[in-house]
Design an enzyme around this catalytic site. Structure first.
Site, PDB file in Angstrom:
ATOM      1  N   TYR A 433     -21.212 -25.691  76.101  1.00  0.00           N
ATOM      2  CA  TYR A 433     -20.702 -24.826  77.070  1.00  0.00           C
ATOM      3  C   TYR A 433     -18.963 -25.105  77.236  1.00  0.00           C
ATOM      4  CZ  TYR A 433     -22.161 -28.440  80.596  1.00  0.00           C
ATOM      5  OH  TYR A 433     -22.554 -29.447  81.242  1.00  0.00           O
ATOM      6  N   GLU A 434     -18.367 -24.209  78.186  1.00  0.00           N
ATOM      7  CA  GLU A 434     -16.774 -24.526  78.191  1.00  0.00           C
ATOM      8  C   GLU A 434     -16.214 -24.485  76.488  1.00  0.00           C
ATOM      9  OE1 GLU A 434     -15.781 -24.064  80.908  1.00  0.00           O
ATOM     10  OE2 GLU A 434     -17.390 -24.407  82.222  1.00  0.00           O
TER      11      GLU A 434
END
Lengths: 591, 591
Positions: A433-434
């Site tokens: 994620y990110e």
């Protein structure tokens, strides 16, 4: 006690490597010296050890749950978040003008680590709120800033990032959520957003959704994306047209509710444009860059707690005697050489990544607060180079550390009740994620290396050479060993940078085929460089009789980093420079 | 289809690398040529793809469950096991005298892989039964062999290994389960065994527990351990005094029931001594060595299925365009260079480990069946050197491959319903059970390297040099690249072997501190060596116009192995040879 904050090592990084004394010279940070850092860290340690850490296992066993559109978080989370808010922790790094404490990142990064060590799932809520605050500070109107930021800084409200849609993950150009302009200047938002962390929960009075959407008639692709504020609760207390329709069933971070949010099923959710139309992606990048660094800290945080758990088990578990007979009666498996090797690997990676993050944080502070524009720019360049490394390398290393933590536990590690398996499961999201590791690596190659022809990278290599020169003046075994590995790694880094700068335009496929190995190489080197600096500080302090036990351990850890971690770098150079054809030569149909 | 057996690659290994033609020259294996191999593999593929593979996800969602002392396995398992037994698969490698098919391991290893790719949890039951059969073939009396082996070979009964107790995991010297001799020559067994795979289940009429215990008055330590048969159901149909008191709640392989077995709570379980008193550990090692090789195949198997799943997702998932613009409209993420790199890493590791295991299997067959004693001994030495590598390296690599499989799936990989997270969870047991990686590495260092002063290792290095000489006669880019990496890796291996042979006695702590890096280095080299041989075969076949697509892919994969996997080796040498002090110098209290 399931977690003890490593305040001593954090203070070493803050004082000796990041240079808090210099940070305290910056305008606005005059109060933020070593004493403040120590006091803040001790408070943070107390809070996270006592309040947040005990909820980590609870959250895994009793995840947030959705019923009739309402998400109930893990028992204890609501009270803990209230305590977090009341303690002022959400506002730690935010401006005093909005109720924050205005502390430098050089102090804040350590608090971020502690919160995440204590409870990765819990920490995600403040992490996203921090990002939303950053985005509004950058691009919100003064009215929007006044309306939203103080409530978020105080922890009364929380924030979210709404980027992902089923067809739009890493590729935000594919965002389809639409925004219809209304006569009153607001917009109506329609669409489905997925993977929204804390998209719905019961810990705060309101949720400030920051949503990427396309205004009717906007251009295709990333140039047609705008950013909107969509509050869950409208100013008049009514509910906005945004609904949580499901929560994901995940491998890890189970306590953190990952929501599918439906916007506009009942006439359209009211949205307020942030900044200019079609500039949404640029604003969201502000939020994402803050979040990327923070996710890097999640990697360090998870590694630290996994290390502590493994050490505890290795001390207690009695099983056989070490090959050299050195295990005393009733001695734990920590006496076995390979258990030591695993623990040292975990420790060296954790300390190296913490040091890298601390030094990056100091650059961030200087980039924002230094009175001299050239110094600000120089620090900004350095910080931007480090962000994909802090995010990419620290999270990848947390996978290795999490896996080793299970390994140290042997068969018990595979039993869920032992608790270490949760760390192995939780860790896997961090490289995704990110921005996945590959997305970080694209950033590192494209924006940070090829675009300036390798200038920023070579400037850092120059700083590393200066550290080598310092090492060369010492004749300790540790310094000589470190010099050997650091020089080889730095030379490998420069080889890769030169190759990428030369090939970047002509052979993009080949260059990007090496992007992740380059990221791993560069992250390893940067962390190792800080361990080299740490080694010299520790030798000097030890000679001066200061805190001998800590300094001896730091020297041992730095040595280990050199021989066991930095030694991986030259092989990675070969993968990048010689191995591109091997990646690209496989016909797709043959996979 | 969730899994497609890689019959083509298996046959390549069996024919070109392991040398099935030579195996078919061995007495007893006359029928076991390439045609037989092809036919058996095709049947196995059909069975595993169709019957066993579809139950893999079911097993994760509906694990085996204990109620009132009875374990009910995952829906579908019982029927599938019946079909497995009726198909004769349990007896594949066992002697025809006991109802088996007597096929060589050079064919059997591929069937083991398929079964495990299809369903790791399901496959564990036959895996343990195979081990029990081996132990009874070695040490059981003729009466015991007749009483138990045919029923196990036919799949009517299954077998277990009962080693572990709460205080006795890797250290079997600590076993406390006791055996009291009875006037009729039987024993009464009392104690608690944990982590007993398929210790209780509903798939067979009887379970043959092989149990380590101490006869009253036996010496302390490993010299006082005996091996007993403890059937769940007695010959007269009554129940023996062994009870499943709980099942573990595990990170992965959830369908496989991991039992706590209580022996003797109601007067003592009836046990029959196998072989001589106090020789139990030696017999159990027969079982463990068979199981260790099989667990190595589990690593290959898991990696293969993870690779297939990742390739499938990468073809289907549309997200952005590759940096070089090469993605056609609607093209999947497989066009992105880093996705290719991840898939190639998975593929190269899987094929390399499969090849290593195949060559080891051929040595096993020759060690057992060759008419010449010296050839048998030579092959036995080679096989014994390879077992810790097949087990240790292949399972460690399966962790890397399983993690990459999740990574290729991005955020979807973290969602349990996608199914790839199961592989990540399942894989983690492989580096732990049947001896952790450190235990394999102890074996490699102690029994296989230091004991003979490195002679066996250097003999293998000599064989690798011969492969290098063959490579040197070629001028293809692939052969030259491979030669460069293979030579460097082999030299690093020899450096480590020489260092270990020299230091082994004087500095055992330091040598064992490098044991796992040495194992990883050696496993990498052995797999890479086979990829080098594969490369030359593929170049020749390609030149002859044979199966061009397969041969091109093999060359590309071998090249990738050289530049991206073998290139890790020299750094590992540095860790072992230079890094021992760094492991051992940390004071224990400083961890």
């Amino acid at each position: 006690m399931t977690y003890r904050a490593p305040v001593r090592d954090m203070m070493f990084v803050i004082q000796e490597l990041a240079g808090i004394d210099a940070v305290a010279q910056l305008p606005g940070f005059e109060e933020a010296g070593a004493d403040t850092a120590q006091a803040v860290l001790e408070e943070a340690a107390k809070f996270n050890e006592g309040v947040v850490a005990p909820l980590n296992w609870t959250g895994d066993q009793q995840p947030s749950a959705l019923k009739d559109g309402v998400v109930t978080t893990t028992p204890g989370f609501k009270d803990a978040f209230k305590a977090f808010a009341e303690g002022g922790w959400q506002g730690l790094q935010h401006p005093a003008d909005f109720g924050g404490q205005g502390l430098p990142k050089t102090i804040g990064f350590a608090c971020t680590e502690m919160l995440n060590s204590a409870n990765l799932s819990f920490a995600l809520c403040p992490l996203l709120t921090d990002g939303a605050i950053e985005a509004l500070l950058t691009a919100g109107s003064p009215e929007q800033q006044q309306a939203y930021i103080p409530k978020m800084v105080s922890g009364e409200w929380t924030g979210t990032m709404n980027l992902t849609e089923p067809q739009a993950g890493s590729d935000l150009a594919a965002v389809r959520t639409r925004a219809e302009p209304q006569p009153d200047g607001t917009y109506r938002i329609f669409g489905t957003k997925i993977f929204i962390t804390y998209g719905e929960h019961d810990m705060a009075d309101n949720i400030v959704h920051l949503v990427l959407a396309r205004v009717t008639g906007a251009p295709e692709g990333v140039k047609g994306i705008s950013l909107f504020i969509v509050p869950k609760v409208m100013p008049d207390g009514s509910s906005n047209d945004v609904h949580c329709v499901s929560l994901e069933h995940k491998l890890g971070i189970k306590a953190s509710p990952t929501a599918v949010l439906q916007y506009g099923d009942h006439g359209g959710a009211v949205g307020y444009l942030v900044g200019q139309e079609n500039q949404g992606l640029a604003y969201m990048f502000v939020m994402m860059n803050a979040a990327r660094y923070a996710v890097g800290m999640q990697g360090v945080a998870l590694a630290e707690r996994a290390y502590q758990k493994a050490v505890g088990y290795a001390r207690d578990r009695v099983q056989g005697k070490a090959v050299d007979g050195s295990t005393p009666a009733g001695g734990g498996i920590i006496h076995h050489p390979d258990v030591k090797r695993m623990l040292m690997t975990m420790r060296a990676l954790t300390e190296g990544c913490r040091a890298m993050a601390g030094v990056a944080a100091a650059a961030y502070d200087a980039a924002h607060a230094h009175p001299d524009a050239a110094t600000r720019a120089q620090n900004q360049t350095f910080y931007e180079f480090m962000v994909p490394l802090v995010k990419g390398f620290s999270t990848e290393m947390s996978l290795e550390v999490g896996s080793l933590a299970v390994q140290v536990h042997g068969g018990m590690g595979f039993i869920e009740e032992t608790g270490v398996a949760q760390m192995y499961r939780d860790a896997k999201i961090l490289t995704i994620y990110e921005g996945t590791t590959a997305i970080q690596a694209n950033d590192l190659v494209g924006r940070k290396t090829v675009r300036d022809g390798g200038a920023a990278a070579r400037a850092i290599a120059g700083q590393i050479e200066a550290t080598e020169a310092e090492l060369a003046k010492r004749d300790s075994v540790a310094a000589r060993g470190m010099l050997l590995r650091l020089r080889a790694a730095r030379e490998a880094f420069v080889d890769v940078v030169n190759w990428m700068a030369a090939e970047g335009k002509a052979n993009p496929g080949g260059v990007y085929a090496g992007s992740v190995p380059y990221l791993m190489l560069a992250g390893n080197l940067m962390a190792g460089w800080q361990m080299a600096r740490a080694l010299m500080v520790a030798e000097d302090k030890l000679a001066a009789g200061e805190d001998a036990e800590f300094m001896r351990a730091k020297i041992a850890t730095a040595r280990f980093y050199a021989d066991h971690i930095l030694s991986r770098v030259p092989g990675q150079r070969d993968s990048v420079v010689a191995g591109a054809d091997a990646v690209m030569s496989m016909p797709l149909e043959a996979f």
